[in-house]
Design an enzyme around this catalytic site. Structure first.
Site, mmCIF file in Angstrom:
data_model
loop_
_atom_site.group_PDB
_atom_site.id
_atom_site.type_symbol
_atom_site.label_atom_id
_atom_site.label_comp_id
_atom_site.label_asym_id
_atom_site.label_seq_id
_atom_site.Cartn_x
_atom_site.Cartn_y
_atom_site.Cartn_z
ATOM 1 N N SER D 87 0.819 -1.209 0.000
ATOM 2 C CA SER D 87 0.000 0.000 0.000
ATOM 3 C C SER D 87 0.856 1.263 0.000
ATOM 4 O O SER D 87 0.510 2.263 -0.625
ATOM 5 C CB SER D 87 -0.921 -0.008 1.219
ATOM 6 O OG SER D 87 -1.783 -1.124 1.158
ATOM 7 N N TYR D 178 -2.630 -10.988 1.410
ATOM 8 C CA TYR D 178 -2.439 -9.659 2.010
ATOM 9 C C TYR D 178 -3.804 -9.079 2.395
ATOM 10 O O TYR D 178 -4.628 -8.765 1.537
ATOM 11 C CB TYR D 178 -1.724 -8.759 0.996
ATOM 12 C CG TYR D 178 -1.471 -7.336 1.421
ATOM 13 C CD1 TYR D 178 -1.426 -6.953 2.768
ATOM 14 C CD2 TYR D 178 -1.241 -6.333 0.467
ATOM 15 C CE1 TYR D 178 -1.178 -5.629 3.133
ATOM 16 C CE2 TYR D 178 -0.990 -5.014 0.827
ATOM 17 C CZ TYR D 178 -0.966 -4.674 2.159
ATOM 18 O OH TYR D 178 -0.724 -3.370 2.518
ATOM 19 N N LYS D 206 0.389 -11.558 4.921
ATOM 20 C CA LYS D 206 0.681 -10.302 5.600
ATOM 21 C C LYS D 206 -0.639 -9.778 6.141
ATOM 22 O O LYS D 206 -1.566 -9.509 5.369
ATOM 23 C CB LYS D 206 1.280 -9.273 4.636
ATOM 24 C CG LYS D 206 1.467 -7.901 5.285
ATOM 25 C CD LYS D 206 1.873 -6.822 4.297
ATOM 26 C CE LYS D 206 1.889 -5.459 4.982
ATOM 27 N NZ LYS D 206 2.114 -4.362 4.022
ATOM 28 N N VAL D 249 6.208 -6.577 7.737
ATOM 29 C CA VAL D 249 6.314 -5.590 6.663
ATOM 30 C C VAL D 249 5.798 -4.282 7.246
ATOM 31 O O VAL D 249 4.611 -4.162 7.538
ATOM 32 C CB VAL D 249 5.450 -6.002 5.451
ATOM 33 C CG1 VAL D 249 5.626 -5.005 4.315
ATOM 34 C CG2 VAL D 249 5.786 -7.406 4.989
#
Lengths: 337, 337, 337, 337
Positions: D87, D178, D206, D249
């Site tokens: 993002s 994700y 994630k 992350v």
């Protein structure tokens, strides 16, 4: 004859007598006459209602005389009745005794031809039923029962159907469902409403959510039950009438009651253009005394319109100066002050 | 000497005496000794607490003897104390009298070295303060005050700061803030918590929201105030310890109290790997008795573990057969039954 | 004369010519004639629009001939025009090339007196502007620009005002704002809409949120700008007309276009009772092809009504058998199949 | 021998070669050797990754040289690799060509022993697969695939399982799920994750949601699959390690990469107290560059730390002066500037 008996019951009920006899009578008659498939309103809810505020002094003490004064003024307007202890009545801040006594005092003042619809909702089913009975005993013509909400994770349609059925079974007066997601954070599910609309002692719904599609669908799907739907805010009053609502319970009616009754009349007589002009000018004041500033705003406005407003109980706080100025501007800009 | 006096006060308080003398004494001493900059806990909250359930029979009647029986069993576990009338105690379903009496009965049974933390929250500030005083009078060592929530649109940080300050000012016992968005639909704002953490009679927070970043930030930003943060669920107990929480109030401790006290010990002694193995096996049972099945699930599990469970008051409904089977499977699959 | 020039521009634009000359001309004329205070619509949006679907074969390949076939049929209905690549057009699943080509093909088929409103929204401002220009170049009469939403945490009113102003400044055709919280999870804020309504090249809003109070307020507050508000769903079409909306973009118009045009006519001619009867019967089918089953449901219904429906692109899935049966029942029960 | 072959494949892959041969080889070997029940990581994800930003000049043009400069600096830190087009890389604002080219440039600069994990998610399944292949072709070691979100009403577990299975089936490199509700407004459901964790080419998740209970449950329930879970934010990094996450992350790693790698090391070596002290000081800076100020804040901070920051593409706006001052204060007060 049935109609006449029902009529007598309603007259009695409006005079503050206990409903239980009447209800039994009506039910017995219906059963005896094999009338169950045909549903007659036990109470005609059509019209406008202010969900009246409860006046407190700055120490938080309930001011009954101020309440009575306000009720006298509201009684002169062409309302169908008053809603006592809707959200704007600060019912969650009242003791059990106060809740009943407020209904009692209001009923003593309100003319017999006007309804007193009392908010009797509590978190538990039994407490709601007890409160319902007490409010009926002091003359409430009907009760309006807000959804419980604390255990929201488990409050599915089955739980709501159980809750309201049990209350309606035991209530001496008709029951109005009350869904107000702005306060409870949940909405009474559509399927629960449709099921409950078939209960002989559940006569309607006050829906404050403002989803007009949902409201239209409820009206459409319950038309065989002649279930009565009331809009829960002045903001969508015209739209609610346009889809078949029979009335409205509007915070704004505390201060602009005459105008809301005019709006009702314009809608009912099909003067939609005039209605819309009036509806437009009510939008912003309505938002201010509901979503934006809540009861604190409404009580301030009451003062400007000559009523006893006062301040809400804590933790609600009085308006700040800026908020008061903004509120005033909105009423002024729309031509109401 | 101060420490000793505080100790005496705490002993007195645990024996059910009024706190007010002690509190005045402590405050006076602090002021007299110029201790205001240094904050001492008025009450050490460290440890595990079950938020105990309230037993009812199928008619919804409160079963005090069953309550007492359960408390006897819980008292044998290495809990720091019991939370009476947290959300799992069905406090919104109890009458005012029942709320106080339940605390009273529990206090009479619980050993003096264990804390009774009583949930005294009501929607209004004054009602909360009254309930707080009554619960303190029957021996609560501290009160845990849930956020009001009904008028959510106006419950900003200023309103919360006013509410809790007023309650803490008037409370004879220390106050623990309680944020439980799963039930109230709102979260006590971070800035309000930070402001309130500076109040001498507000000693901690139970946070059931499960946002571990927020919990860590609260602990970090209040470390000068030695504000005590308790996790509000067994689901993130290990994580809460990992960021500095001092304990936990967990629904699951009603049934797996020993295991949760073991998990605490493993965390405190730095045995994180063993702790994690235990934490893992508690995750699913915890979810079942909180989010998925709520109090109905917890009460069913209590029966399996030899406690008095019973059913919740309506509108909460007993488990369906499918739900019961699912619940059983989760406890079995994780090795607890 | 100004009117005539505007007319010429519109005719040109509908024939697929670039708007930029026209726009400059109109602006210059307005300025030259001192007309800035008076706002004239650059494009009259009044009417009903289907947000047309995009046909794919089971491999997900775009079927242009099927699209053209459908458009021929839609063109025979009294629509004001077609919305190409609203949410129901699966625009997020089309490549950039496909997005432009679909508009191109539709424009070639749609009669010159019907509008092609093309959805040109992308997440970034520049990409939106580029897409807008390309769609205008192939003949879109206006563009409808959905709110970006991915960086929702930072998409405040200032960001939206910047985004839409920049697009509208550079667009050769008029811009319609598009707020669709059911898909984006956010609502274009009221204050941003009011600010943007003053931009000379922003001519309206499609609001799919269904908050009728908000819609009424937008219409009321922009009446000086003659800003055109379109309802974004058939579910509240009557209500939207009742508060001053000028038209609607309805998924349901893909299959029940004639009925929605009838509903429009009934509303505009003040036949509110007939309108309501029709509106009622559209409620459930509308819910099915929007909230409940989405595009998969809409495409299935298209098949039943003789259009090319097909299946949506993945990750959207075709209906299950149960869903198909439910959908059919709703259309049947309301008398449409 | 299998291990060695896998090792060779991994080495190749890190050097930017196509994975497809390796993948086929590994799958064939597994099948041939009857190894399907035992799962081996196709890629070891353990460690810290910055989701790198994409530098633009004030006109919004992508600055490849600045990107390369930044990557050179990040490459000197003990990261496991870089996430390109998470993002924070503003992927929704990049053209298809830019998306691939950014991965290509980064891969050319990053040392062979560091992973390049490329964000290849698009709204449609096919577009995601195409992007995945292109990114793999220019050397991505794995792809991280964000949940589609636009048609949220129909994106149930079945749709997500179909979407990710199809992408993973066709992807030449391993796939990381994700879930980022802060941007998409939805969460990848737990049951979909558990199902997908069994796919041989889906190696991890994630999770940026920050619900630590959920994260723990995912890790626990997938331990047989050796599914690798990465925390999606520095705010709960320590807590994530405490429940078994293998890495993180973190936006904040763009500017405080060294500190986050230190935090990782402290967690892995069991120095939880030191870890907590460090975690505390990262909380507020992390909140600022994520929830509060987003990418605009992160890019400003990059400038202060000697990287090329620049401004985000519109509609994201640069910081206001007040925001910049607040951001600076937070970094200063926590000892980082």
């Amino acid at each position: 004859m049935l109609q006449r008996l029902i009529g007598i019951c309603q007259t009695l009920s409006r005079r503050g007598k206990s409903f239980s006899l009447c209800q039994m009578l009506k039910r017995g008659l219906r059963l005896g006459l094999g009338l169950s498939p045909v549903r007659h309103y036990t109470l005609d809810l059509r019209g406008i209602y202010p969900p009246i505020t409860t006046p407190f002094n700055p120490l938080g003490q309930l001011q009954y005389q101020q309440l009575v004064d306000n009720v006298h003024r509201w009684s002169q307007l062409p309302f169908r009745g008053l809603v006592v202890q809707g959200s704007n009545g600060e019912y969650p801040f009242l003791t059990e005794t106060e809740r009943v006594e407020v209904v009692n005092r209001v009923r003593q003042v309100v003319p017999a031809d006007k309804l007193v619809v009392a908010g009797s909702g509590c978190e538990s089913t039994e407490a709601t039923l007890e409160m319902t009975k007490k409010m009926a005993a002091v003359g409430a013509d009907a009760v309006m029962v807000v959804t419980p909400s604390y255990y929201r994770g488990r409050l599915n349609s089955a739980a709501f159907v159980h809750h309201y059925s049990r209350v309606a079974d035991g209530s001496p007066v008709p029951v109005v469902l009350y869904s107000v997601p702005g306060n409870t954070g949940l909405e009474l599910p559509l399927d629960a409403i449709l099921t409950l609309s078939q209960h002989p002692n559940i006569i309607g719904l006050k829906d404050s959510g403002g989803d007009i599609t949902r409201m239209a669908l409820i009206i459409y799907k319950t038309r065989k039950q002649e279930f009565q739907v009331l809009a829960g805010s002045a903001g969508f009053l015209l739209s609610a009438y346009s889809v078949g609502a029979v009335g409205a319970v509007c915070a704004l009616a505390n201060v602009l009651g005459e105008q809301l009754c005019s709006l009702e009349k314009l809608c009912l007589s099909g003067k939609w253009e005039e209605a819309l002009e009036l509806q437009y000018r009510l939008l912003e004041p309505n938002t201010m005394v509901t979503r934006t500033l809540g009861i604190s705003g409404l009580k301030q406005a009451l003062e400007w319109f000559g009523y006893h407003g006062g301040v809400p109980r804590s933790p609600l706080q009085p308006l700040t100066d800026t908020e008061r100025t903004d509120l005033r501007a909105v009423f002024t800009n729309n031509g109401w002050l």
